[in-house]
Scaffold this active site. Structure first.
Site, mmCIF file in Angstrom:
data_model
loop_
_atom_site.group_PDB
_atom_site.id
_atom_site.type_symbol
_atom_site.label_atom_id
_atom_site.label_comp_id
_atom_site.label_asym_id
_atom_site.label_seq_id
_atom_site.Cartn_x
_atom_site.Cartn_y
_atom_site.Cartn_z
ATOM 1 N N LYS A 162 0.827 -1.212 0.000
ATOM 2 C CA LYS A 162 0.000 0.000 0.000
ATOM 3 C C LYS A 162 0.859 1.259 0.000
ATOM 4 C CE LYS A 162 -2.469 -2.767 -0.408
ATOM 5 N NZ LYS A 162 -2.469 -4.248 -0.286
ATOM 6 N N GLY B 280 -4.220 -12.147 -9.907
ATOM 7 C CA GLY B 280 -4.983 -12.059 -8.653
ATOM 8 C C GLY B 280 -4.685 -10.735 -7.981
ATOM 9 N N GLU C 180 -2.566 -14.883 -17.083
ATOM 10 C CA GLU C 180 -3.450 -15.572 -16.132
ATOM 11 C C GLU C 180 -3.944 -16.877 -16.760
ATOM 12 O OE1 GLU C 180 -4.802 -15.205 -12.886
ATOM 13 O OE2 GLU C 180 -5.753 -17.086 -13.494
ATOM 14 N N GLY D 184 -0.531 -17.527 -5.925
ATOM 15 C CA GLY D 184 -1.120 -18.013 -4.688
ATOM 16 C C GLY D 184 -0.069 -18.279 -3.625
ATOM 17 N N ASP E 246 -3.516 -17.480 7.883
ATOM 18 C CA ASP E 246 -3.199 -18.091 6.587
ATOM 19 C C ASP E 246 -2.855 -19.571 6.689
ATOM 20 O OD1 ASP E 246 -3.488 -15.610 5.445
ATOM 21 O OD2 ASP E 246 -1.510 -15.536 4.521
ATOM 22 N N HIS F 170 -23.482 14.948 2.204
ATOM 23 C CA HIS F 170 -23.352 15.441 0.838
ATOM 24 C C HIS F 170 -22.312 16.545 0.783
ATOM 25 C CE1 HIS F 170 -24.384 16.598 -3.216
ATOM 26 N NE2 HIS F 170 -24.394 17.864 -2.795
HETATM 27 C C1 LIG Z 1 1.950 -8.616 -1.466
HETATM 28 C C2 LIG Z 1 0.844 -8.959 -0.500
HETATM 29 C C3 LIG Z 1 -0.129 -8.020 -0.249
HETATM 30 C C4 LIG Z 1 -1.142 -8.314 0.656
HETATM 31 N N1 LIG Z 1 -2.096 -7.370 0.868
HETATM 32 C C5 LIG Z 1 -3.099 -7.635 1.718
HETATM 33 C C6 LIG Z 1 -4.076 -6.653 1.987
HETATM 34 O O1 LIG Z 1 -4.024 -5.541 1.462
HETATM 35 N N2 LIG Z 1 -5.066 -6.959 2.857
HETATM 36 C C7 LIG Z 1 -5.145 -8.188 3.458
HETATM 37 O O2 LIG Z 1 -6.071 -8.423 4.222
HETATM 38 N N3 LIG Z 1 -4.225 -9.139 3.226
HETATM 39 C C8 LIG Z 1 -3.208 -8.889 2.380
HETATM 40 N N4 LIG Z 1 -2.250 -9.834 2.177
HETATM 41 C C9 LIG Z 1 -2.369 -11.124 2.889
HETATM 42 C C10 LIG Z 1 -1.882 -10.989 4.334
HETATM 43 O O3 LIG Z 1 -0.548 -10.554 4.321
HETATM 44 C C11 LIG Z 1 -1.998 -12.331 5.055
HETATM 45 O O4 LIG Z 1 -3.311 -12.819 4.942
HETATM 46 C C12 LIG Z 1 -1.673 -12.165 6.532
HETATM 47 O O5 LIG Z 1 -0.366 -11.684 6.708
HETATM 48 C C13 LIG Z 1 -1.816 -13.507 7.279
HETATM 49 O O6 LIG Z 1 -1.504 -13.308 8.616
HETATM 50 P P1 LIG Z 1 -0.957 -14.501 9.518
HETATM 51 O O7 LIG Z 1 -0.774 -13.913 10.871
HETATM 52 O O8 LIG Z 1 -1.811 -15.689 9.382
HETATM 53 O O9 LIG Z 1 0.447 -14.911 8.897
HETATM 54 P P2 LIG Z 1 1.753 -14.081 8.512
HETATM 55 O O10 LIG Z 1 1.456 -12.647 8.356
HETATM 56 O O11 LIG Z 1 2.367 -14.801 7.386
HETATM 57 O O12 LIG Z 1 2.674 -14.197 9.803
HETATM 58 C C14 LIG Z 1 3.243 -15.397 10.206
HETATM 59 C C15 LIG Z 1 4.454 -15.078 11.054
HETATM 60 O O13 LIG Z 1 4.894 -16.278 11.684
HETATM 61 C C16 LIG Z 1 6.300 -16.342 11.645
HETATM 62 N N5 LIG Z 1 6.675 -17.754 11.763
HETATM 63 C C17 LIG Z 1 6.390 -18.766 10.925
HETATM 64 N N6 LIG Z 1 6.820 -19.946 11.423
HETATM 65 C C18 LIG Z 1 7.388 -19.659 12.609
HETATM 66 C C19 LIG Z 1 7.985 -20.440 13.621
HETATM 67 N N7 LIG Z 1 8.074 -21.761 13.526
HETATM 68 N N8 LIG Z 1 8.486 -19.811 14.716
HETATM 69 C C20 LIG Z 1 8.405 -18.452 14.844
HETATM 70 N N9 LIG Z 1 7.831 -17.669 13.924
HETATM 71 C C21 LIG Z 1 7.316 -18.258 12.835
HETATM 72 C C22 LIG Z 1 6.659 -15.706 10.319
HETATM 73 O O14 LIG Z 1 7.983 -15.235 10.334
HETATM 74 C C23 LIG Z 1 5.650 -14.556 10.266
HETATM 75 O O15 LIG Z 1 6.177 -13.414 10.907
HETATM 76 C C24 LIG Z 1 -1.192 -9.567 1.310
HETATM 77 C C25 LIG Z 1 -0.194 -10.510 1.074
HETATM 78 C C26 LIG Z 1 0.826 -10.210 0.185
HETATM 79 C C27 LIG Z 1 1.889 -11.225 -0.029
#
Ligand SMILES: Cc1cc2nc3c(=O)[nH]c(=O)nc-3n(C[C@H](O)[C@H](O)[C@H](O)COP(=O)(O)OP(=O)(O)OC[C@H]3O[C@@H](n4cnc5c(N)ncnc54)[C@H](O)[C@@H]3O)c2cc1C
Length: 474
Positions: A58, A192, A213, A280, A321, A453
């Protein structure tokens, strides 16, 4: 010596850090483990979202859009810009600064809420319902004992077989956010959210962008009418979007050559200076040592959970995720909050029907609920109402009249079933649709609410009025 906690969260992304804060707010002695690291060696809290996802994308979308406005639309406002140029290193530096502010902000929130942070990799050692042993491998080794564990380890970009990411020529989202020089020709595989956002950034800065795509339809998850309108705009801007292609061999030497078959079945070959692969993401369970405790993964590698994020192990939960459902930061956060509340014996809940989706291109695309094609497939009797931004005074004043708001409501009850927006500030406007659907509102409810408005939000009201064929301004 081991350290005891009520709740240990593995992963400090939006799912994990928010779960940790909520657990601490509820009075639990809480720890969060995250392994991500900045180039200065400091923790990079905030996960994919903060470091290489939502936030930096962003920041670059905003910088590149400002440049595009200065280059192409300031003149319409009577503003003359001479000798316009940009400093890419400075732009990337600003993006990094925004990321760092967010990293530090989360560290501050941990302190404020008394969440203990461990910088390193967290993995299961052993355990049962009475407690789980988690090893932290970082600068210092630690052993934690947790009554409850929340796995929030996120996801990684999916690579194309035979075209591994080198982040120099073949880029994941990480490399795509850090290209040191604007490529002349940029290829993007996957139209995507990420492909379109990254393609837009680099096109605005001067790259010739081709997006390939595999699916025959453009933005298949988006309401067809909205997707069509968006594609028209993107094409006008110069994004070359080709759908229905079959990717063949990819070779990377000085540049990247992609061989593919186009929608007509003709063999094609295209050379790019850089190639972004955004096809993906895959769940990240690397290093968790899930097998040691028998944590069950599903056939696609996600941590298997029930509707309430419970895994197969007692007192082990998973969010974000790394589990089924949309890969969105706000979905991860809501699951994190709900799990912390469930641990506290409360009734945390996430309504998956009202999770909003946003694509931050220009025009922005945002939606919540069902699309028209989904309602048709489900045989639901509905009424639709649309209102174009072209007929909205604020949009005209802004100089951005692309797109529309569309409401879908049940034909009998008038209950709102979906809201779809393509146009200016769709990301902000969609919240009204989310709130309306959460409260079970009818389109008439929205149509009868006084909207300021002139505002873009009047288009939301007008689209609701259009469901009953009584728009006032169109
Ligand atoms: C380019 C891009 C743009 C995006 N834009 C958007 C957006 O605008 N809006 C939106 O809603 N979503 C967006 N997303 C998706 C969003 O980033 C993810 O859905 C979100 O980050 C998921 O959160 P999470 O906490 O599940 O995992 P993550 O954010 O992936 O965090 C997981 C964390 O766990 C840590 N980790 C993993 N395994 C271990 C371990 N064994 N020990 C310690 N630490 C560990 C990793 O280092 C990481 O810091 C975007 C993604 C990308 C790639």
């Amino acid at each position: 010596m081991s350290k005891n906690f009520d709740v240990v969260v593995i992963g400090g992304g939006p799912g994990g850090y928010v779960a940790a804060i909520r657990a601490a707010q509820l009075g639990f002695n809480t720890a969060c483990i995250d392994e991500a690291q900045r180039s200065d060696g400091k923790p990079a809290l905030g996960g994919t979202c903060t470091n290489v996802g939502c936030i930096p994308s962003k920041a670059l979308l905003q910088s590149s859009e400002n440049y595009e406005h200065a280059a192409h639309s300031f003149a319409d406002h009577g503003i003359e810009v001479k000798g316009l140029s940009f400093d890419l290193a400075k732009m990337l530096g600003r993006k990094d600064k925004v990321v760092k502010q967010n990293n530090d902000g989360i560290a501050f929130l941990f302190k404020k809420n008394k969440v203990t942070f461990f910088h390193g990799k967290g993995s299961f050692v052993k355990g049962d319902a009475s407690g789980w042993e988690i090893k932290v491998a970082g600068a210092a080794e630690e052993t934690l004992i947790a009554k409850q564990v929340i796995v929030a380890t996120g996801s990684n970009p999916r690579a194309l077989p035979g075209a591994e990411f080198d982040e120099k020529l073949i880029l994941s989202n990480t490399g795509a956010l850090d290209i040191p020089e604007v490529p002349k020709k940029l290829g993007v595989i996957g139209a995507g959210v990420i492909g379109l956002e990254m393609g837009s950034v680099w096109r605005r800065l001067g790259a010739e962008v081709t997006i390939l795509e595999a699916l025959p339809t453009f933005l298949g998850a988006v309401d067809e009418q909205i997707a069509k309108e968006a594609r028209k705009s993107f094409t006008k801007q110069g994004l070359n979007i080709q759908t229905g292609v079959a990717i063949g061999k990819i070779s990377a030497k000085k540049n990247v050559t992609v061989e593919y078959t186009d929608a007509e079945g003709k063999a094609q070959s295209a050379a790019f200076d850089k190639l972004i692969v955004s096809i993906g993401r895959v769940p990240n369970t690397n290093g968790l040592n899930a097998a040691a405790v028998g944590l069950k993964l599903d056939e696609r590698g996600f941590v298997a959970v029930d509707d309430e994020c419970r895994t197969n192990l007692p007192n082990v939960w998973a969010v974000g995720d790394v589990v089924r459902g949309p890969m969105l930061a706000h979905k991860a956060e809501e699951e994190g909050v709900a799990v912390a509340e469930r641990i506290a014996g409360q009734h945390g809940h996430v309504d998956f029907n009202t999770v909003p989706w946003v694509i931050y291109t220009s025009p922005e695309i945002a939606w919540v609920g069902k699309t028209e094609q989904q309602l048709k497939a489900e045989g639901v009797d509905y009424r639709a109402g649309t209102f174009p931004f072209m007929a909205n005074g604020r949009a005209r004043a802004l100089g951005d009249t692309t797109g529309m708001v569309k409401f879908l409501a049940d034909a009998k009850t008038d209950r709102i079933l979906g809201v779809h927006i393509v146009g200016p500030m769709a990301s902000e406007l969609i919240s009204e649709g989310v709130v309306a659907m959460e409260f079970g509102a009818s389109s008439e409810d929205i149509a009868r609410i006084c909207h300021a408005h002139p505002s873009l939000s009047e288009s939301v009201k007008e689209a609701a009025l259009a469901v009953d064929k009584r728009s006032l301004n169109f």
